[in-house]
Design a protein around this motif. Structure first.
Motif, PDB file in Angstrom:
ATOM      1  N   ASP A 198       1.242  77.734  55.516  1.00 59.29           N
ATOM      2  CA  ASP A 198       2.245  77.154  56.402  1.00 59.29           C
ATOM      3  C   ASP A 198       2.388  75.665  56.059  1.00 59.29           C
ATOM      4  O   ASP A 198       1.388  74.933  55.991  1.00 59.29           O
ATOM      5  CB  ASP A 198       1.838  77.304  57.869  1.00 59.29           C
ATOM      6  N   LYS A 200       4.381  72.467  57.437  1.00 59.72           N
ATOM      7  CA  LYS A 200       5.225  71.910  58.504  1.00 59.72           C
ATOM      8  C   LYS A 200       5.514  70.444  58.214  1.00 59.72           C
ATOM      9  O   LYS A 200       4.618  69.676  57.858  1.00 59.72           O
ATOM     10  CB  LYS A 200       4.526  72.044  59.860  1.00 59.72           C
ATOM     11  N   ASP A 269      19.584  81.123  55.346  1.00 60.14           N
ATOM     12  CA  ASP A 269      18.437  82.032  55.338  1.00 60.14           C
ATOM     13  C   ASP A 269      17.960  82.198  53.899  1.00 60.14           C
ATOM     14  O   ASP A 269      18.522  81.626  52.969  1.00 60.14           O
ATOM     15  CB  ASP A 269      18.791  83.398  55.955  1.00 60.14           C
ATOM     16  N   GLN A 286      12.301  77.906  57.333  1.00 62.72           N
ATOM     17  CA  GLN A 286      12.555  78.606  58.589  1.00 62.72           C
ATOM     18  C   GLN A 286      13.966  79.170  58.606  1.00 62.72           C
ATOM     19  O   GLN A 286      14.886  78.637  57.986  1.00 62.72           O
ATOM     20  CB  GLN A 286      12.320  77.688  59.782  1.00 62.72           C
ATOM     21  N   ASP A 287      14.143  80.267  59.312  1.00 59.38           N
ATOM     22  CA  ASP A 287      15.424  80.976  59.338  1.00 59.38           C
ATOM     23  C   ASP A 287      16.451  80.191  60.143  1.00 59.38           C
ATOM     24  O   ASP A 287      16.118  79.373  61.006  1.00 59.38           O
ATOM     25  CB  ASP A 287      15.220  82.369  59.948  1.00 59.38           C
ATOM     26  N   ASP A 323       9.778  73.907  59.801  1.00 56.52           N
ATOM     27  CA  ASP A 323       8.686  74.758  59.324  1.00 56.52           C
ATOM     28  C   ASP A 323       9.092  75.473  58.046  1.00 56.52           C
ATOM     29  O   ASP A 323      10.265  75.778  57.815  1.00 56.52           O
ATOM     30  CB  ASP A 323       8.305  75.794  60.383  1.00 56.52           C
ATOM     31  N   ARG A 325       7.088  78.252  54.836  1.00 58.68           N
ATOM     32  CA  ARG A 325       5.886  78.904  54.309  1.00 58.68           C
ATOM     33  C   ARG A 325       5.952  78.891  52.788  1.00 58.68           C
ATOM     34  O   ARG A 325       7.030  79.027  52.207  1.00 58.68           O
ATOM     35  CB  ARG A 325       5.782  80.349  54.806  1.00 58.68           C
TER      36      ARG A 325
END
Length: 560
Positions: A198, A200, A269, A286-287, A323, A325
């Protein structure tokens, strides 16, 4: 007409080889038959000048401006002057599956060692994916653009905290940097048993005026193929982009080199990734966050793929968090499916995916029972062979009939050797009388081709068989047989199959057929042993079935 069976058999075999070669060329890999068919990626410069070029290129920061539909990379001068002389600390984070080195200069992920996977060249070492060595550049970089804000060359401060998992289930590294009145906080979170990290980013406006920065995420890599890649098994190495609208798009580095990488440029996305055989690194923002997607050559033999995500206007004293990943690890299909939509497509079977996926599923179910990938390959080949038993039987019966009438065909050839038209008429009459379809032996095989090519790609793409032993001398099914036992057995099995087939009346064609096993066996000496095991198993089963059918029909082995 009497030689059609032989000609078609040869055409089928050679077509498979050329189909494989064309597939490699389509995916940007060197051609086996036409080495110059693909553009080559320039080699990185060596020595001090080359090192300086790489360093300067790595300092390039994406700009928010768009040129010809794609974000451009800024020059090294876009990096704040303080960053050029910054000297940082390399912080090592260790979990049960990865060992990561993160530089406080830029908060750059500069090395990632996979603790559960061995190096291809030196199995005594772990595989290193991200790297910044003399021979490899592979980095994950993030930062802010839109002003003199912290980027991947800015000095960061690491906050105190644990650096290993110990008894916990996760470990965090928090980095902070302030430039241009904006503080950027990067938080890396590593979890037990997880290759997903992750990442951030929190941008805090400490100035007295509103700011509108954008966050960039990028993966940077040289264009070299992974070390230890086998000569006759070229696999895809390059970049990929996925959006819900445009789906999966991949492109080799030479496409980026020539500015011809065709991919979506805007989305809210999806993900972007760098792919190599068995392993992938993918950033998943993030979506529902609008983004620009870019690819860029940033130096000689150095390329980037990434996203630029606007953070909007940040008022004085306010913060915005984004955010993301970062998955960097093996292409395990079930894990990829759980991480992000479409991520499993990096394990690309091409146009045969619809067949290959069920085959892989069946293979994993068999492995759950047998617990050994070598025996799994054998069991899977047996099951597929059983599924096609009726078609194979029809093919072998046709071949047996052709063998029985070979003396008659030879006599016709001798009788009408100077009259081709009458010879063809006599042959057609013979086929009609004996109720033989000269193509009957080929058509059932043609139906099976997609399945067996799919199985080939499943075995070639499955990281599960990497470093997996079978028995005795086979310690890695993804590596060539160290003693060449399986390739020799493969050549013998092909020779036996040739003897069971109808002998071509033409002596020259007969000699060509006898040399085919030798020609093909050379290629199998360099194939992964798992693939050779599959072909050996398939050949042995085919020989057994063909021998039984031939004996029942009264056709003995072909005479040389």
């Amino acid at each position: 007409m009497d030689i059609k069976r032989t000609v078609l058999w040869v055409v089928f075999s050679v077509s498979l080889l050329f189909l494989w070669d064309q597939w490699q060329r389509h995916n940007g890999q060197p051609s086996l038959f036409f080495p110059s068919a693909n553009p080559t990626v320039p080699a990185a410069a060596t020595g001090p000048a080359g090192a300086a070029a790489s360093a300067g290129a790595s300092s390039s920061v994406p700009q928010a401006s768009v040129v010809a539909g794609a974000p451009a990379a800024a020059s090294a001068s876009a990096v704040p002057a303080t960053a050029a002389d910054a000297k940082g600390e390399v912080i090592t984070i260790t979990t049960d599956v990865v060992k990561a080195d993160i530089d406080t200069v830029g908060g750059e992920l500069k090395r990632l060692e996979l603790l559960k996977h061995k190096d291809t060249v030196d199995p005594t070492k772990n595989l290193v994916l991200f790297d910044s060595s003399a021979t490899r550049t592979y980095l994950a970089e993030t930062g802010l653009i839109g002003g003199p804000f912290p980027n991947h060359k800015s000095p960061f401060t690491a906050l105190p905290g644990a650096r290993t998992l110990d008894n916990g289930n996760q470990v965090q590294l928090v980095l902070e940097s302030t430039e241009g009145g904006v503080k950027l906080t990067k938080t890396y979170t590593f979890k037990r048993g997880d290759y997903s990290i992750d990442v951030k980013h929190t941008a805090t406006n400490d100035s007295g005026a509103p700011v509108s920065p954008s966050l960039y995420l990028q993966l940077v890599r040289d264009g070299n193929a992974p070390e230890g890649e086998q000569r006759f098994v070229h696999t895809f190495t390059g970049a990929s982009v996925y959006t819900e609208a445009s789906k999966f798009q991949k492109f080799p580095f030479d496409k980026i080199e020539g500015g011809k990488a065709d991919h979506a440029t805007k989305s809210d996305d999806g993900w972007f990734a760098l792919i190599q055989h068995y392993f992938v690194s993918a950033f998943i923002p993030q979506d529902k966050a609008p983004r620009e997607i870019f690819t860029k050559k940033i130096a000689t033999n150095l390329y980037a793929v990434g996203n630029i995500l606007p953070l909007g206007t940040i008022a004085p004293g306010a913060s915005v968090t984004m955010d993301a990943r970062l998955y960097s690890g093996p292409e395990v299909q079930a894990d990829l499916e759980a991480i992000a939509p479409g991520l499993e497509l990096v394990k690309d079977y091409g146009w045969l995916t619809i067949i290959a996926k069920p085959i892989f599923w069946l293979m994993t179910q068999i492995h759950k029972v047998l617990g050994n990938w070598g025996w799994t390959i054998i069991a899977l080949t047996v099951l597929i062979k059983l599924a096609f038993f009726p078609l194979s039987a029809a093919s072998y019966r046709s071949m047996a009939k052709m063998k029985l009438v070979t003396p008659k065909m030879t006599a016709i050839r001798e009788r009408f050797k100077s009259e081709p038209q009458k010879m063809n008429q006599a042959m057609m009459e013979l086929y009609k009388t004996e109720k033989i379809n000269p193509l009957g032996g080929c058509l059932p095989i043609v139906v099976q081709i997609p399945v067996f090519i799919s199985l080939y790609w499943v075995l070639l793409a499955s990281v599960e068989i990497r470093n997996a032993p079978w028995l005795g001398w086979i310690h890695d099914l993804a590596a060539p047989d160290p003693f060449y036992i399986l390739p020799v057995v493969m050549a013998i099995s092909m020779f036996i199959q040739t003897k069971l087939n109808p002998t071509p009346p033409d002596p020259m064609q007969a000699k060509v057929m006898m040399f085919m096993p030798l020609i093909f066996s050379v290629m199998f000496f360099f194939f992964p042993s798992g693939l050779v095991l599959y072909w050996v198993t398939n050949n042995v089963l085919s020989i057994a079935q063909q021998w039984v059918i031939t004996r029942k029909m009264g056709a003995g082995p072909a005479k040389a």
